[in-house]
Motif scaffolding. Structure first.
Motif, PDB file in Angstrom:
ATOM      1  N   VAL A  37      -6.320  -0.484   8.750  1.00 15.06           N
ATOM      2  CA  VAL A  37      -4.934  -0.013   8.661  1.00 15.06           C
ATOM      3  C   VAL A  37      -4.074  -0.699   9.727  1.00 15.06           C
ATOM      4  CG1 VAL A  37      -3.426   1.983   8.939  1.00 15.06           C
ATOM      5  CG2 VAL A  37      -5.536   2.207   7.633  1.00 15.06           C
ATOM      6  N   SER A  38      -4.626  -0.833  10.925  1.00 17.94           N
ATOM      7  CA  SER A  38      -3.875  -1.418  12.047  1.00 17.94           C
ATOM      8  C   SER A  38      -3.547  -2.887  11.816  1.00 17.94           C
ATOM      9  CB  SER A  38      -4.678  -1.278  13.341  1.00 17.94           C
ATOM     10  OG  SER A  38      -4.989   0.065  13.605  1.00 17.94           O
ATOM     11  N   ASN A  39      -4.482  -3.637  11.216  1.00 13.36           N
ATOM     12  CA  ASN A  39      -4.317  -5.082  11.068  1.00 13.36           C
ATOM     13  C   ASN A  39      -3.818  -5.508   9.696  1.00 13.36           C
ATOM     14  OD1 ASN A  39      -5.163  -6.085  13.695  1.00 13.36           O
ATOM     15  ND2 ASN A  39      -7.177  -5.264  13.182  1.00 13.36           N
ATOM     16  N   SER A  40      -3.665  -4.569   8.786  1.00 13.53           N
ATOM     17  CA  SER A  40      -3.107  -4.889   7.477  1.00 13.53           C
ATOM     18  C   SER A  40      -1.678  -5.400   7.642  1.00 13.53           C
ATOM     19  CB  SER A  40      -3.125  -3.637   6.593  1.00 13.53           C
ATOM     20  OG  SER A  40      -2.452  -3.871   5.379  1.00 13.53           O
ATOM     21  N   THR A  41      -1.333  -6.453   6.901  1.00 15.12           N
ATOM     22  CA  THR A  41       0.017  -7.029   7.043  1.00 15.12           C
ATOM     23  C   THR A  41       0.888  -6.803   5.813  1.00 15.12           C
ATOM     24  OG1 THR A  41      -0.759  -9.185   6.250  1.00 15.12           O
ATOM     25  CG2 THR A  41      -0.805  -8.811   8.637  1.00 15.12           C
TER      26      THR A  41
ATOM     27  N   LEU B 252       0.833  -1.204   0.000  1.00 19.34           N
ATOM     28  CA  LEU B 252       0.000   0.000   0.000  1.00 19.34           C
ATOM     29  C   LEU B 252       0.870   1.258   0.000  1.00 19.34           C
ATOM     30  CD1 LEU B 252      -2.648  -1.167   2.597  1.00 19.34           C
ATOM     31  CD2 LEU B 252      -3.205  -0.378   0.295  1.00 19.34           C
ATOM     32  N   VAL B 253       0.436   2.264  -0.755  1.00 16.25           N
ATOM     33  CA  VAL B 253       1.055   3.583  -0.728  1.00 16.25           C
ATOM     34  C   VAL B 253      -0.019   4.586  -0.302  1.00 16.25           C
ATOM     35  CG1 VAL B 253       2.114   5.426  -2.084  1.00 16.25           C
ATOM     36  CG2 VAL B 253       2.780   3.046  -2.494  1.00 16.25           C
ATOM     37  N   PHE B 254       0.221   5.256   0.819  1.00  9.13           N
ATOM     38  CA  PHE B 254      -0.692   6.279   1.315  1.00  9.13           C
ATOM     39  C   PHE B 254      -0.141   7.656   0.948  1.00  9.13           C
ATOM     40  CE2 PHE B 254      -1.654   2.642   3.943  1.00  9.13           C
ATOM     41  CZ  PHE B 254      -3.004   2.742   4.245  1.00  9.13           C
ATOM     42  N   LEU B 255      -0.934   8.461   0.284  1.00  8.61           N
ATOM     43  CA  LEU B 255      -0.563   9.831  -0.048  1.00  8.61           C
ATOM     44  C   LEU B 255      -1.430  10.750   0.799  1.00  8.61           C
ATOM     45  CD1 LEU B 255      -0.323   9.520  -3.950  1.00  8.61           C
ATOM     46  CD2 LEU B 255       1.531   9.325  -2.276  1.00  8.61           C
TER      47      LEU B 255
ATOM     48  N   ASN C 192       2.905   2.517  12.103  1.00 12.85           N
ATOM     49  CA  ASN C 192       4.048   1.694  11.731  1.00 12.85           C
ATOM     50  C   ASN C 192       4.164   1.355  10.250  1.00 12.85           C
ATOM     51  OD1 ASN C 192       6.405   0.458  12.589  1.00 12.85           O
ATOM     52  ND2 ASN C 192       5.453  -1.556  12.749  1.00 12.85           N
ATOM     53  N   PRO C 193       4.085   2.367   9.368  1.00 11.07           N
ATOM     54  CA  PRO C 193       4.376   2.082   7.962  1.00 11.07           C
ATOM     55  C   PRO C 193       5.847   1.708   7.803  1.00 11.07           C
ATOM     56  CG  PRO C 193       4.237   4.444   8.322  1.00 11.07           C
ATOM     57  CD  PRO C 193       3.826   3.792   9.606  1.00 11.07           C
ATOM     58  N   SER C 194       6.159   1.010   6.721  1.00 15.70           N
ATOM     59  CA  SER C 194       7.559   0.608   6.482  1.00 15.70           C
ATOM     60  C   SER C 194       8.466   1.830   6.369  1.00 15.70           C
ATOM     61  CB  SER C 194       7.647  -0.215   5.198  1.00 15.70           C
ATOM     62  OG  SER C 194       6.838  -1.371   5.291  1.00 15.70           O
ATOM     63  N   HIS C 195       7.968   2.875   5.706  1.00 13.48           N
ATOM     64  CA  HIS C 195       8.707   4.128   5.560  1.00 13.48           C
ATOM     65  C   HIS C 195       7.706   5.272   5.627  1.00 13.48           C
ATOM     66  CE1 HIS C 195      12.338   1.976   4.193  1.00 13.48           C
ATOM     67  NE2 HIS C 195      11.492   1.212   3.528  1.00 13.48           N
ATOM     68  N   THR C 196       8.076   6.352   6.289  1.00 14.88           N
ATOM     69  CA  THR C 196       7.263   7.558   6.329  1.00 14.88           C
ATOM     70  C   THR C 196       8.120   8.711   5.846  1.00 14.88           C
ATOM     71  OG1 THR C 196       6.155   6.714   8.320  1.00 14.88           O
ATOM     72  CG2 THR C 196       5.793   9.023   7.771  1.00 14.88           C
ATOM     73  N   LEU C 197       7.693   9.350   4.764  1.00 12.75           N
ATOM     74  CA  LEU C 197       8.474  10.437   4.185  1.00 12.75           C
ATOM     75  C   LEU C 197       7.598  11.655   3.994  1.00 12.75           C
ATOM     76  CD1 LEU C 197      10.193   8.104   1.655  1.00 12.75           C
ATOM     77  CD2 LEU C 197      11.437   9.340   3.426  1.00 12.75           C
TER      78      LEU C 197
ATOM     79  N   PRO D  40       3.174  -4.469   3.350  1.00 16.40           N
ATOM     80  CA  PRO D  40       3.957  -3.265   3.630  1.00 16.40           C
ATOM     81  C   PRO D  40       3.192  -2.002   3.237  1.00 16.40           C
ATOM     82  CG  PRO D  40       5.285  -4.889   2.466  1.00 16.40           C
ATOM     83  CD  PRO D  40       3.876  -5.375   2.415  1.00 16.40           C
ATOM     84  N   ALA D  41       3.395  -0.942   3.993  1.00 18.65           N
ATOM     85  CA  ALA D  41       2.768   0.350   3.704  1.00 18.65           C
ATOM     86  C   ALA D  41       3.846   1.430   3.684  1.00 18.65           C
ATOM     87  CB  ALA D  41       1.708   0.683   4.743  1.00 18.65           C
ATOM     88  N   ILE D  42       3.771   2.292   2.701  1.00 20.59           N
ATOM     89  CA  ILE D  42       4.677   3.435   2.612  1.00 20.59           C
ATOM     90  C   ILE D  42       3.826   4.691   2.608  1.00 20.59           C
ATOM     91  CG2 ILE D  42       6.431   4.604   1.220  1.00 20.59           C
ATOM     92  CD1 ILE D  42       7.089   1.815   0.028  1.00 20.59           C
TER      93      ILE D  42
END
Length: 550
Positions: A411-415, A380-383, A440-445, A417-419
């Motif tokens: 969002v909490s239980n999704s397994t 998943l990519v969140f913008l 806890n996304p894999s990366h937060t930018l 990766p999320a950026i």
């Protein structure tokens, strides 16, 4: 027909409606120029490695600087995604970057986390920022299963910050032990003196390389040993590289100089027999993917530089995804939230992007979409550009709390990766639902926004105006007291000034509420690299169901 050809026929490119000749486009582009210029100035400042006199002394000893060591370790032309580079920025009692450089790059073709002490900044000693940054880097290593190489030359803990460093700092060694147990390989190259806490980094690594007549590793130096035990010794005899290579066994390889040490580290990586657990798509591995139809530079024209002015997230997406091709999910339902599938550098992704405030329909749409991405094992990519969930009597009756709770549950239980890319506002529970840092996304930018414009970073109130009103007017309203407009106005201004200063993107990044600030035009490149990194582990969806109010 190949999958790429099939996609080309079935998914038509998004047709941008951006008009480069329009006043809006020109204004946006113009307003972005000083913002990105300031970002690059500050990032350049973050690459500084201390005062000139300390750098000269270091070089006089024949030693390389921290960033020179990293450059030599990485493959030629390797990308290097530096993380938390502005940690400690503007904090008087902290060193910029926490006296360490950390990031992900390629060593012998393998994505590795590289962490280097900066010995020319406070002797490489660790302060509170160093510990917090080290903890975040360890989290990224663990979640992505990355081999780690430490380039060490550290004076241990900054004694002036013992209380801030000692307890949390101990967790760093626990992290090393946990990573080792989980099978994540680690190598430590010791270039100079590594004392006290700095001695445990090599001590707990899988492989240790020490530079002859430079590296010294001991729990306490000669003066401390003499004071504690009366024993008189010199540093080389006490903890020199030769002694540790021949007698104690702390060192596994003795390097003749720094260049030899770096060569040995690369040799260690080459023998790891390392492969990604997750299987990257062939189109990514073969670079068989289309570039977007529209240049990345356009983002500065289509995205507003003013946090208070909305913009169409679809125009940004068209400049991020392969071929500008996007398969929308429920495009006519919950229209304030864009959801759909695309490819970025040949890697399939599910994208969730804000176009306005969240209502019940948007929340229901997002929940279902996250479930589908988990079923398809799709990252998943969140913008983020979100002011929060809609408030009001009608929306409460419509069950917006229940819908929002289901969104947050998903969002909490999704397994997968999320950026998360913060490209605008990020307020209240909207930050949570859109996979903010605490989820806890894999990366937060964060994309770069200028100070004073409520930048793209989490805010601890629903939004500036709403939070200010609640604190300055709400208590009078609840008590049935007539409002003193002058007093309320003064309080409102004071509180709003505080909120704006603490919401500034550099303030939040300095405190590591993101993993770094990027130029908006680099978003596609950074996303592509991050997506490749997450495939070091298996990308697999899971069951999202906790207890949800229906």
């Amino acid at each position: 027909m190949s999958a790429d050809t099939l996609q080309h026929h079935l998914v038509q490119p998004y047709k941008s409606v951006a008009n480069k000749a329009s006043e809006e486009y020109k204004r946006n582009y113009e307003e972005w120029q000083p913002i990105v210029a300031e970002l690059h100035e500050r990032l350049e400042e973050a690459t500084a490695e201390g005062k000139e006199k300390h750098i000269k002394l270091h070089k006089k000893r024949g030693q390389l600087l921290a960033r020179e060591r990293i450059d030599l370790l990485l493959d030629e032309d390797s990308p290097f995604l530096e993380l938390c580079q502005l940690a400690g920025y503007g904090q008087d009692d902290m060193t910029l970057g926490g006296s360490i450089v950390g990031g992900i790059g390629l060593v012998c073709g393998i994505e590795c986390m590289v962490i280097a002490s900066v010995p020319t900044l406070a002797g490489g000693s660790m302060n509170e920022t160093s510990v917090l940054k080290g903890g975040r880097l360890a989290q990224i290593i663990h979640e992505n299963g990355l081999p780690v190489i430490n380039l060490t030359q550290s004076g241990g803990a900054n004694l002036e910050q013992q209380f801030k460093v000692f307890h949390r700092g101990g967790g760093g060694f626990r992290n090393q032990a946990i990573l080792s147990k989980s099978g994540v390989p680690s190598c430590c190259v010791v270039f100079g003196s590594s004392t006290a806490g700095g001695a445990y980094t090599p001590g707990m690594s899988d492989c240790v390389i020490m530079v002859k007549k430079q590296a010294q590793v001991f729990l306490g130096g000669p003066p401390l040993v003499q004071m504690a035990t009366g024993e008189v010794t010199d540093a080389e005899s006490l903890g020199g590289a030769d002694m540790h290579s021949r007698i104690s066994g702390v060192s596994d390889q003795l390097a003749v100089d720094e260049l030899d040490a770096i060569r040995k580290a690369r040799e260690w990586v080459s023998h790891l027999n390392w492969t990604k657990v997750g299987q990257l798509p062939k189109r990514h591995l073969l670079s068989n993917f289309e570039e977007p139809l529209y240049p990345a530079d356009d983002i500065l024209g289509v995205a507003s530089a003013n946090i208070r002015v909305p913009f169409d997230a679809m125009e940004v997406i068209a400049r991020l995804v392969d071929g500008s091709r996007f398969t929308a999910f429920k495009p006519l339902y919950g229209v304030n939230l864009i959801t759909g599938w695309a490819f970025i550098h040949g890697i399939p992704v599910g994208i969730i992007a804000n176009n306005n405030v969240l209502f019940t329909a948007e929340s229901n749409k997002a929940t279902q979409f996250i479930q589908l991405c988990n079923m398809k094992h799709t990252p998943l990519v969140f913008l983020q550009n979100i002011t929060g969930f809609m408030v009001g009597k009608r929306y409460e009756e419509d069950g917006i709390i229940k819908a929002g709770a289901r969104f947050i549950n998903a969002v909490s239980n999704s397994t997968v990766p999320a950026i998360t890319i913060m490209m605008g506002a990020s307020y209240g529970a909207g930050n949570y639902a859109m996979c903010g840092r605490s989820y806890n996304p894999s990366h937060t930018l964060s994309d770069s926004y200028s100070p004073g414009q409520t930048p793209s970073a989490p805010s601890w109130v629903p939004n500036n105006l709403q939070g200010t009103t609640e604190l300055t007017v709400g208590k009078f309203f609840r008590a049935g007291i007539e409002i003193d407009e002058e007093v309320a106005s003064t309080r409102k201004q004071m509180f709003q000034s505080l909120v704006e200063s603490e919401s500034d993107v550099y303030y939040t990044s300095a405190r590591m509420l993101d993993d770094g600030i990027i130029d908006p035009r680099d978003t596609r490149t950074v996303l592509g690299f991050c997506l490749s990194v997450v495939y070091n582990k298996e990308v697999k969806g899971g069951n999202l169901y906790g207890v949800s109010r229906m």
